[in-house]
Enzyme design. Structure first.
Site, PDB file in Angstrom:
ATOM      1  N   LYS A 241      16.708  -7.054  73.825  1.00 24.65           N
ATOM      2  CA  LYS A 241      17.155  -5.656  73.799  1.00 24.65           C
ATOM      3  C   LYS A 241      18.674  -5.609  73.536  1.00 24.65           C
ATOM      4  O   LYS A 241      19.311  -6.656  73.388  1.00 24.65           O
ATOM      5  CB  LYS A 241      16.804  -4.959  75.107  1.00 24.65           C
ATOM      6  CG  LYS A 241      15.428  -5.283  75.668  1.00 24.65           C
ATOM      7  CD  LYS A 241      14.258  -4.914  74.758  1.00 24.65           C
ATOM      8  CE  LYS A 241      12.949  -5.181  75.491  1.00 24.65           C
ATOM      9  NZ  LYS A 241      11.756  -5.092  74.663  1.00 24.65           N
TER      10      LYS A 241
HETATM   11  C1  LIG Z   1      10.448  -5.266  75.826  1.00 17.75           C
HETATM   12  C2  LIG Z   1       9.521  -4.165  76.074  1.00 17.75           C
HETATM   13  C3  LIG Z   1       8.841  -4.016  77.295  1.00 17.75           C
HETATM   14  C4  LIG Z   1       8.902  -5.061  78.366  1.00 17.75           C
HETATM   15  O1  LIG Z   1      10.167  -5.242  78.909  1.00 17.75           O
HETATM   16  P1  LIG Z   1      10.398  -6.489  79.926  1.00 17.75           P
HETATM   17  O2  LIG Z   1      11.745  -6.201  80.506  1.00 17.75           O
HETATM   18  O3  LIG Z   1      10.362  -7.731  79.111  1.00 17.75           O
HETATM   19  O4  LIG Z   1       9.323  -6.440  80.944  1.00 17.75           O
HETATM   20  C5  LIG Z   1       8.057  -2.910  77.483  1.00 17.75           C
HETATM   21  N1  LIG Z   1       7.900  -1.988  76.511  1.00 17.75           N
HETATM   22  C6  LIG Z   1       8.509  -2.093  75.316  1.00 17.75           C
HETATM   23  C7  LIG Z   1       8.315  -1.030  74.284  1.00 17.75           C
HETATM   24  C8  LIG Z   1       9.321  -3.199  75.048  1.00 17.75           C
HETATM   25  O5  LIG Z   1       9.896  -3.322  73.839  1.00 17.75           O
END
Ligand SMILES: *Cc1c(COP(=O)(O)O)cnc(C)c1O
Length: 403
Positions: free
Chosen positions: A191
């Site tokens: 992210k």
């Molecule tokens: C990355 C992501 C998640 C999960 O996030 P984590 O912090 O890895 O649990 C959930 N939803 C979307 C749309 C994502 O891109």
């Protein structure tokens, strides 16, 4: 022969001395989990997005789990969401023993089509779980209206959308400022900002916030901080089933530095995204992502679309041969083995747009340490790869032309 060019990865976190120093400070302080750094990160995140409450948590998947649970989602209930998302979106619904009900995405984007939501509502619908996919805000205004009309809570999977903005009554607001009931963020390295792993829940509802804090720490009635600071002996209670979904102070200290970097990171990503849009707009057979007038993406991912007949894998391979890493666009949850079971989900609409988006899209490299020269190199390589793929496509027609 030209000199070998350095590899361009698809993404790269921005982490430096300041983050390392922050972790060092926490280690030497002796308090390493859910303590003062977590509290400070929460209040700084809350003021950054403009939310009354922000609760730090171990990751976005656990955030989604607690958000759905707080909204009252339980056994046999339905949650309307998209298949066209990372699998965690729907997995969180299943952790509540509820059923993800999938609707298709918009014709010209990668977010839920609000026009399909109402017909998918049943007496068992307990929440709408919308996703700001790839950092691009979904049409939250329409979705919140539907939620209000049917008294169904709206939960935002804002995993990718830290720093994205939406125009609300004439003002630009950060995603996470409560319009829906709860927003869930991720700080995974893929992210825009990262704490290694980590997440955040924002809400305007104090009861929800109180529940998150209870559930993330085993359902324990007294926090470590309170017990530690007390002059009297305190015994804690466990009246509800809880979880260990804590964020550590090591992570939170990194998060605080990342949050300070965020505005510049988003500004840089937006500059590169414009450069991509300009350079790629003239490539036949390729479409660039559309940012609605009311949205400002953080461009967590920059996703281009190939016309139907162009081979996605061939284009990705041609780029990889040039040292440029790409990824296929967003997955479809309903096509995975984990969703092959009878009661794993329900499709309320055709999911053809979701499926073709997966087959036709490519995520291009985008990270703050890139240079304009790198972006130009990706544009050039993609232009060539698409042209070559189109030649392959046209080959059979040329063959039938008599010599
Ligand atoms: C990355 C992501 C998640 C999960 O996030 P984590 O912090 O890895 O649990 C959930 N939803 C979307 C749309 C994502 O891109």
């Amino acid at each position: 022969m030209s000199a070998p060019q350095s590899a361009i990865p698809v993404a790269k976190p921005v982490l430096g001395e300041e983050e390392a120093e922050a972790v060092r400070r926490v280690i030497l302080s002796g308090w390493v989990t859910q303590g003062p750094e977590v509290a400070a990160f929460e209040s700084e995140f809350a003021s950054f997005v403009g939310a009354p409450h922000a609760c730090a948590i171990s990751n976005c998947t656990t955030a989604l789990h607690l958000a759905l649970k707080a909204a009252g989602v339980g056994s046999g209930d339905e949650v309307i969401t998209v298949s066209h998302s990372f699998i965690a979106t729907a997995n969180a619904v299943r952790y509540c023993d509820a059923v993800p009900v999938f609707v298709d995405i918009e014709p010209d984007g990668y977010n839920i089509d609000p026009g399909l939501i109402e017909a998918a509502i049943t007496p068992r619908t307990k929440a709408i779980l919308c996703v700001h996919q790839l950092g691009m805000p979904c049409d939250l205004r329409s979705i919140v209206e539907i939620g209000k009309r049917h008294s169904i809570p709206v939960i935002e999977d804002a995993a990718c959308a830290t720093g994205s903005e939406i125009l609300w009554e004439g003002r630009w607001e950060k995603i996470g400022k409560p319009h829906g009931d709860i927003a869930c963020f991720s700080f995974h390295p893929r992210k825009v900002v990262t704490t290694g792993d980590g997440g955040m829940l924002t809400t305007a509802n104090p009861d929800y916030d109180r529940k998150f804090r209870l559930w993330r720490q085993h359902g324990m009635s007294v926090t470590d901080a309170v017990r530690h600071g007390s002059k009297q002996v305190i015994f804690e209670d466990y009246d509800e089933l809880g979880y260990n979904y804590r964020m550590t102070d090591l992570q939170a200290a990194v998060g605080r530095v990342q949050l300070r970097r965020l505005p510049e990171l988003v500004a840089q990503r937006r500059r590169f995204a414009s450069q991509y849009c300009e350079g790629l707009s003239t490539i036949p057979g390729l479409s660039i992502p559309v940012e609605p007038r009311w949205a400002r993406s953080n461009w967590q991912s920059f996703c281009v679309r190939l016309s139907d007949e162009i081979d996605q894998r061939a284009v990705m391979q041609a780029l990889l041969d040039q040292g440029i890493s790409t990824r296929r666009g967003v997955m479809n949850i309903h096509l995975e083995g984990a969703y092959a079971g009878q009661n794993s989900h329900r499709a309320a609409t055709s999911l053809t747009r979701s499926v073709s988006a997966q087959q036709q899209t490519i995520i291009l490299p985008l990270y703050a340490q890139m240079t304009e020269v790198d972006i130009e190199r990706v544009i050039g390589a993609l232009r060539q790869a698409v042209a070559d793929a189109e030649r392959v496509v046209r080959q059979p027609e040329q063959d039938v032309v008599p010599a």
